[in-house]
Design a protein around this motif. Structure first.
Motif, PDB file in Angstrom:
ATOM      1  N   PHE A 145      23.671 -46.441 -17.287  1.00 30.10           N
ATOM      2  CA  PHE A 145      22.716 -46.513 -16.177  1.00 30.10           C
ATOM      3  C   PHE A 145      23.425 -46.835 -14.874  1.00 30.10           C
ATOM      4  CE2 PHE A 145      19.824 -49.110 -13.555  1.00 30.10           C
ATOM      5  CZ  PHE A 145      18.890 -48.140 -13.273  1.00 30.10           C
ATOM      6  N   PHE A 146      24.306 -47.847 -14.912  1.00 36.50           N
ATOM      7  CA  PHE A 146      24.970 -48.260 -13.670  1.00 36.50           C
ATOM      8  C   PHE A 146      25.956 -47.195 -13.188  1.00 36.50           C
ATOM      9  CE2 PHE A 146      23.376 -52.178 -15.449  1.00 36.50           C
ATOM     10  CZ  PHE A 146      22.705 -52.667 -14.343  1.00 36.50           C
ATOM     11  N   ILE A 147      26.586 -46.509 -14.163  1.00 38.33           N
ATOM     12  CA  ILE A 147      27.499 -45.435 -13.754  1.00 38.33           C
ATOM     13  C   ILE A 147      26.714 -44.330 -13.046  1.00 38.33           C
ATOM     14  CG2 ILE A 147      29.142 -43.712 -14.585  1.00 38.33           C
ATOM     15  CD1 ILE A 147      29.767 -45.587 -16.888  1.00 38.33           C
ATOM     16  N   ILE A 148      25.542 -43.980 -13.620  1.00 38.45           N
ATOM     17  CA  ILE A 148      24.719 -42.926 -13.005  1.00 38.45           C
ATOM     18  C   ILE A 148      24.308 -43.327 -11.591  1.00 38.45           C
ATOM     19  CG2 ILE A 148      22.537 -41.681 -13.141  1.00 38.45           C
ATOM     20  CD1 ILE A 148      22.707 -41.782 -16.119  1.00 38.45           C
ATOM     21  N   ILE A 149      23.866 -44.600 -11.460  1.00 35.94           N
ATOM     22  CA  ILE A 149      23.412 -45.044 -10.148  1.00 35.94           C
ATOM     23  C   ILE A 149      24.562 -44.990  -9.148  1.00 35.94           C
ATOM     24  CG2 ILE A 149      22.511 -47.006  -8.838  1.00 35.94           C
ATOM     25  CD1 ILE A 149      20.429 -45.725 -10.569  1.00 35.94           C
ATOM     26  N   LEU A 150      25.742 -45.486  -9.558  1.00 34.08           N
ATOM     27  CA  LEU A 150      26.893 -45.456  -8.650  1.00 34.08           C
ATOM     28  C   LEU A 150      27.241 -44.021  -8.275  1.00 34.08           C
ATOM     29  CD1 LEU A 150      29.267 -48.219 -10.000  1.00 34.08           C
ATOM     30  CD2 LEU A 150      28.072 -48.139  -7.812  1.00 34.08           C
ATOM     31  N   PHE A 151      27.221 -43.151  -9.282  1.00 38.48           N
ATOM     32  CA  PHE A 151      27.553 -41.757  -9.022  1.00 38.48           C
ATOM     33  C   PHE A 151      26.540 -41.135  -8.063  1.00 38.48           C
ATOM     34  CE2 PHE A 151      27.656 -37.190 -10.309  1.00 38.48           C
ATOM     35  CZ  PHE A 151      28.910 -36.933  -9.797  1.00 38.48           C
ATOM     36  N   SER A 152      25.264 -41.496  -8.239  1.00 36.41           N
ATOM     37  CA  SER A 152      24.243 -40.919  -7.362  1.00 36.41           C
ATOM     38  C   SER A 152      24.459 -41.375  -5.924  1.00 36.41           C
ATOM     39  CB  SER A 152      22.842 -41.284  -7.848  1.00 36.41           C
ATOM     40  OG  SER A 152      22.488 -42.571  -7.414  1.00 36.41           O
ATOM     41  N   ILE A 153      24.897 -42.647  -5.753  1.00 35.52           N
ATOM     42  CA  ILE A 153      25.175 -43.112  -4.395  1.00 35.52           C
ATOM     43  C   ILE A 153      26.376 -42.354  -3.817  1.00 35.52           C
ATOM     44  CG2 ILE A 153      25.908 -45.118  -3.035  1.00 35.52           C
ATOM     45  CD1 ILE A 153      24.326 -46.835  -5.050  1.00 35.52           C
ATOM     46  N   HIS A 154      27.374 -42.120  -4.689  1.00 35.54           N
ATOM     47  CA  HIS A 154      28.537 -41.352  -4.246  1.00 35.54           C
ATOM     48  C   HIS A 154      28.125 -39.958  -3.791  1.00 35.54           C
ATOM     49  CE1 HIS A 154      32.431 -39.400  -4.201  1.00 35.54           C
ATOM     50  NE2 HIS A 154      31.966 -38.512  -5.046  1.00 35.54           N
ATOM     51  N   ILE A 155      27.309 -39.298  -4.634  1.00 39.99           N
ATOM     52  CA  ILE A 155      26.847 -37.946  -4.317  1.00 39.99           C
ATOM     53  C   ILE A 155      26.057 -37.943  -3.006  1.00 39.99           C
ATOM     54  CG2 ILE A 155      25.087 -36.273  -5.007  1.00 39.99           C
ATOM     55  CD1 ILE A 155      27.433 -35.610  -6.491  1.00 39.99           C
ATOM     56  N   PHE A 156      25.238 -38.996  -2.838  1.00 38.32           N
ATOM     57  CA  PHE A 156      24.410 -39.093  -1.636  1.00 38.32           C
ATOM     58  C   PHE A 156      25.275 -39.099  -0.383  1.00 38.32           C
ATOM     59  CE2 PHE A 156      22.453 -42.084   1.455  1.00 38.32           C
ATOM     60  CZ  PHE A 156      21.433 -41.259   1.881  1.00 38.32           C
ATOM     61  N   PHE A 157      26.351 -39.922  -0.385  1.00 38.57           N
ATOM     62  CA  PHE A 157      27.197 -39.986   0.806  1.00 38.57           C
ATOM     63  C   PHE A 157      28.109 -38.776   0.912  1.00 38.57           C
ATOM     64  CE2 PHE A 157      26.108 -44.524   0.671  1.00 38.57           C
ATOM     65  CZ  PHE A 157      25.664 -44.639   1.976  1.00 38.57           C
ATOM     66  N   ALA A 158      28.513 -38.236  -0.243  1.00 40.74           N
ATOM     67  CA  ALA A 158      29.384 -37.066  -0.216  1.00 40.74           C
ATOM     68  C   ALA A 158      28.677 -35.893   0.448  1.00 40.74           C
ATOM     69  CB  ALA A 158      29.797 -36.690  -1.628  1.00 40.74           C
ATOM     70  N   GLY A 159      27.356 -35.899   0.348  1.00 35.57           N
ATOM     71  CA  GLY A 159      26.570 -34.785   0.865  1.00 35.57           C
ATOM     72  C   GLY A 159      26.773 -34.521   2.333  1.00 35.57           C
TER      73      GLY A 159
END
Lengths: 140, 495
Positions: free
Chosen positions: A16-30
């Motif tokens: 769960f925490f990995i997914i959340i961190l990854f989603s934040i990464h994807i959000f800023f990478a955008g």
């Protein structure tokens, strides 16, 4: 029916925490690369759905006491408020602005009003996806 | 402030809808919020109307991108008149809802639904980008899905499946058609499309796309033979929602046909506009048959929507000044009068507890005022001078004669008689005859239902009597359709 889901629950706690961190990464990478508020929001929502699968609606809503309808409305407001900034500066709606700043730790970064808009999109996506899944899932 | 003025009628309801989403259960606050939203939208629309009248067409391209690349929003006289009348209708529907829709619906996002729908309707009228028009269509459709299913009665659930299915299919067709158009002309900006089509002199493929657009908008605007879904779907939701749908939603489709057929597809009129004319006459005939066939008051008025769609599109297909001006006159008349009629039959249904004409009678004794108001609205719908339907129909018929379409014009005139007959049947059955047993409404409830309807009929009478003063506005609206060059110039600038 009682199923043995120890493995699922244990992995979920970690994943769960990995997914959340990854989603934040994807959000800023955008900002300059593929990603952004929409995909980031979907990833976060899928993380919460994983929690729902591993546990149940009651546990998850105690852990995350969020009213997703309100979340959607706030997301829309954030997005609209960002776009409406242009009304004050008397330029066409949705006009964006950015500049470069030296931030501590991160170095020289561009800060962009489009990111605020994307934050709104992120909240809307999470809110809408979770509202849909919860109202279908709660139909027992 | 002023650069973005033309977006205010879209942003204000959108903003208030979000705010109202935060506290769905506080009914009183919801009502006040909805009225506040619509009131400020009305003020913005009137200001914009004044600005368009004095300064000409307003255009803005979002995000400060240059014109054919960014999304343009354009407010010309036609679109602002429609935005204004939609807002007016929404106000009366909300007012009527206070005493009729019920607390269960009010506390479940009813008012945000109406405001989101108004966002979509105003956006579709204002946008100058064909793909953005699709987006606004989706906004209004999504909200209409909510409104049609809200309450969850059996008939609503059954009809909403049909409604959603038809609209999803037509939306898919819409995107496909826009893609075809884009692959030929390489632009989505409506002004730019118009220029590009004129440059390539409208080859056959563009005519095919024109017919596809007619199919798409015809499904939404309910022209023959694509109106099949409309009567039963519209009859399902409660009266205020029906009034909103009946007055506004088909008009968005009609507007889209008028816009695309005057701005894009103007070079092969002997085919495209001839087709539009034939279909509009068939629409009128089909609507007339339906309007006379039913004993259900809702169905009678719903079939009258279809007749009106035919009349307006007949005017649009003639492409001369008189007929186009008549179309605009009639379009706005129809928005007002259909709203009023639906609210009035809502009062009748609330009193008698049925929508079946054969079970009504003698209402004129207990509710004389309601009867006479209904009669005025019915005369207005049929176009008896000096009421509101007259001028529009007169100009459309005049345009038809000028374009030497004798038969079509005669059909329009004959349809007025059928319209009159169909609405008089309601008057005769419901108000004359032996009084049937009714449960009298409490005074407060009756006033809450009847007053909005009465004021709306009053506005439509003023619209008819004062049509002389409206001529300059209507003239501007028709002018943009006849000379699209002003529209193009306002968006693309210069040249």
């Amino acid at each position: 029916m009682k199923t043995n889901d120890v493995i699922l629950q244990t992995t979920t706690k970690l994943i769960f925490f990995i997914i959340i961190l990854f989603s934040i990464h994807i959000f800023f990478a955008g900002h300059y690369a593929p990603g952004g508020g929409f995909v980031g929001g979907l990833l976060t929502a899928s993380g919460i759905v994983l929690l729902l699968l591993a546990y149940d609606i009651k546990t998850v809503s105690t852990a995350l006491p969020i009213n997703y309808t309100v979340m959607t409305a706030i997301g829309l407001l954030v997005a609209l408020a960002t776009a409406a900034g242009s009304i004050i500066f008397n330029v066409p709606f949705f006009t964006h602005a950015f500049d470069y700043f030296d931030l501590p730790l991160l170095g020289k970064q561009s800060l962009h009003t489009a990111m605020l808009f994307d934050t709104g999109v992120y909240l809307v996506v999470v809110g809408v996806t979770m509202t849909i899944i919860q109202s279908i899932g709660a139909d027992d | 402030m002023m650069t973005n003025l033309l977006l205010f009628p879209i942003i204000i309801p959108f903003f208030f809808a979000m705010i109202l989403m935060l506290f769905p259960k506080k009914i009183y606050a919801q009502r006040v919020g909805a009225l506040l939203a619509l009131g400020s939208t009305l003020i913005a629309s009137v200001t914009l109307l004044y600005k368009v009248k004095t300064d000409g067409i307003q255009a803005i391209t979002l995000g400060s991108w240059p014109a054919p690349f960014g999304i343009s929003m354009v407010s010309d006289m036609l679109s602002i008149l429609l935005v204004l009348s939609s807002t007016v209708i929404a106000i009366f529907v909300v007012w009527y809802s206070f005493s009729s829709i019920g607390k269960a619906r009010e506390s479940f996002f009813y008012y945000p639904g109406i405001l989101f729908m108004l966002t979509g309707v105003n956006g579709a009228f204002t946008t100058g980008d064909i793909f953005n028009m699709f987006v606004f269509f989706e906004v209004l459709l999504m909200s209409s899905y909510l409104l049609i299913v809200l309450g969850g009665e059996k008939v609503q659930l059954r009809e909403s499946i049909k409604y959603i299915l038809v609209n999803v299919i037509s939306s898919a067709l819409f995107v496909i058609t826009v893609a075809y158009l884009y692959s030929v002309v390489g632009t989505l900006n409506m002004a730019d499309i118009s220029v590009k089509i004129a440059q390539i002199n409208q080859p056959g493929i563009i005519t095919v796309i024109a017919v596809l657009f007619l199919l798409v908008f015809g499904l939404k605007g309910a022209i023959f033979p694509l109106f099949f879904w409309l009567p039963s779907s519209y009859a399902a939701p409660p009266i205020p929602v029906l009034a909103l749908f009946g007055a506004l939603l088909t008009k968005v489709g009609v507007y889209a046909i008028m816009r695309t057929y005057t701005l894009f597809f103007t070079l092969d009129q002997s085919f495209t506009h001839e087709l539009l004319m034939i279909l509009s006459i068939l629409t009128i005939v089909a609507g007339c048959i339906g309007a006379l066939a039913y004993f259900d008051v809702k169905k009678i008025i719903i079939y009258n929507i279809i007749i009106a769609v035919g009349v307006i599109l007949f005017g649009a297909s003639q492409m001369n000044e008189a007929s186009l001006m008549g179309s605009v006159f009639y379009l706005i008349h129809d928005i007002l009068i259909k709203g009023a009629l639906f609210l009035l039959i809502g009062v009748i249904i609330a009193i008698t507890g049925t929508s079946d004409l054969r079970k009504m009678g003698g209402l004129i004794r207990s509710y004389p005022m309601l009867g006479w108001t209904y009669l005025i609205a019915a005369f207005g719908l049929a176009g008896i001078p000096p009421l509101s339907g007259f001028v529009g129909k007169l100009l459309i018929v005049q345009g038809g004669f000028e374009a030497e379409n004798l038969w079509g014009s005669i059909f329009i005139l004959a349809s007025s008689l059928v319209v009159l007959l169909s609405v008089m049947r309601i008057f005769i059955y419901a108000f004359w005859g032996e009084p049937v047993e009714i449960t009298l409404l409490t005074k407060k409830h009756y006033r809450g239902l009847f007053t909005p309807a009465l004021v709306l009929v009053g506005i439509s009478v003023l619209y008819g009597v004062g049509s002389e003063w409206l001529v300059p506005y209507m003239n501007d609206a028709a002018n943009v359709m006849i000379n699209p060059s002003q529209y193009i110039q306002a968006v693309l600038g210069g040249s």
